[in-house]
Design a protein around this motif. Sequence first.
Motif, PDB file in Angstrom:
ATOM      1  N   LEU A  29     -46.281   2.228  -9.445  1.00 51.51           N
ATOM      2  CA  LEU A  29     -46.692   1.163 -10.367  1.00 51.51           C
ATOM      3  C   LEU A  29     -48.035   0.569  -9.946  1.00 51.51           C
ATOM      4  O   LEU A  29     -48.879   0.266 -10.797  1.00 51.51           O
ATOM      5  N   PHE A  36     -45.346  -5.681 -12.648  1.00 53.23           N
ATOM      6  CA  PHE A  36     -44.028  -5.426 -12.073  1.00 53.23           C
ATOM      7  C   PHE A  36     -42.927  -6.218 -12.763  1.00 53.23           C
ATOM      8  O   PHE A  36     -41.863  -5.691 -13.025  1.00 53.23           O
ATOM      9  N   PHE A  51     -40.826  -2.880 -13.250  1.00 53.51           N
ATOM     10  CA  PHE A  51     -40.184  -2.420 -12.021  1.00 53.51           C
ATOM     11  C   PHE A  51     -38.676  -2.216 -12.216  1.00 53.51           C
ATOM     12  O   PHE A  51     -38.144  -1.125 -11.980  1.00 53.51           O
TER      13      PHE A  51
END
Length: 458
Positions: A29, A36, A51
């Motif tokens: 990422l 996130f 995330f």
Amino acid sequence: MKKALSLANKERQSRKDIVYLLIDVVITLAQLNLPFRGHNEGEVFANKGVFKGIVELISRYHPPLMIHLQKGQANPKGYPSYLSPTSQNEMIQYSAEILREDIIENIQIAHFFSICLDTTPDIAKKDQLSIVVRYVNINGEIIESLLDLIEVANCTAVGLVTTIVEVFSKHGLLIESLRGQGYDGCATMAVTFTDILKLCNIISKYLQNEDLNISSASLHIESLISTLQGYTTEAYFDQLYLQAEKIAENIGVTYSEPRHRKVPTRLDDSEHHVPIVLTGKERMKEQFFNDVIELIKEALQSRFSHETMPLLKSIECLNPPKAENIQDLRVLASYYIGDFDADLIEYEYKLLAKSIELSNIGKIGIHKLYLYMVKEGIAKLYPNLNILYRLILTLPVTSSACERSFSKLKLIKTRLRSTMCEDRLSNLLLLSIESNRMNSVPKTFEKIHERFWNTPRK
């Protein structure tokens, strides 16, 4: 008892394997410049952020991860899920630490390094200082790496120097090993003349090469200044003016001379006091065209001044070494007294010059010549010359590397992520820019995992 201990060890190993997977997700990422977290990451909300969304997607095809998530949901306070913002920040921090430690280790091996500095305001209107280090690695390759991104409140010379000293102390770098500094202090101006734009564009793109050395840059800049001088002739301006008239005619624009007010003359006025009236063409040449050319030349000369050009020209004695250029070598060596033996380097230079001559190696560029010397083992035979080549290749030419880091900064710190803390921003930027290095660091994931796993938790 043994069975319970075996189950505990199995559970422990399972969680350690899950952490490896989560670290991989975090790094991926970061390298893709993706956010996130979501606005609300509670279980009842569909959008929990990128995330957690990616982790849940992987869990559909990864049974151990699915079991891990289910245990975390069943016992959110007693079972470590490693999905919290704190765990994410730790994984980002340790990943960036391992990467930065590898950069610093390579700088220390190289012994000499230079820095490039530039500042830019981010989306939150904070001045961010990008610090990029440039050095030559053991393979002779020129490396430019982001060291840190620091928010600065004082952008004066004193403020920047203070910040640099603090950053060096923080990362264990010795200022005594600093051999060059690059700053973005050159103002540029875009002009509408095609030929001049093309020339400046060619040189601009060349100066953005990561493996550029100061010698080649000085030659190209000197060539550009000389070429620009040739554009100040009447013949070239007349050619441009005719082109402008044709363009105006094609788009239906008619130019007419403005009417000039007649200034009354007095009896005591001599012929020297008669006002000079310029035509539109003459005004264009005197008040615009010539000024633009001079502005470009002054901007170039401010970066590559007459004081530094002789030094930069002396660098050409290394491309390739020739016995008749020994005086230029002495001039060059005088700037690096203490870095090598000034007496021995002359003997090494003469021997290398003869060796290069017998090998029929032409003028291929300082960097390519040094790569050849490293590959063939010649660099080790001439230790003092080896140091001089590395010093010259370490010198920065432009701050293009800083500009590239600002492009990444805009992708990371966006309008929706404007409150990001400085440490997280610096770490994410490093992981994004140095993604290739992350894959080359030995046992990267093992080091990150060990540091994360051994962190005390509540």
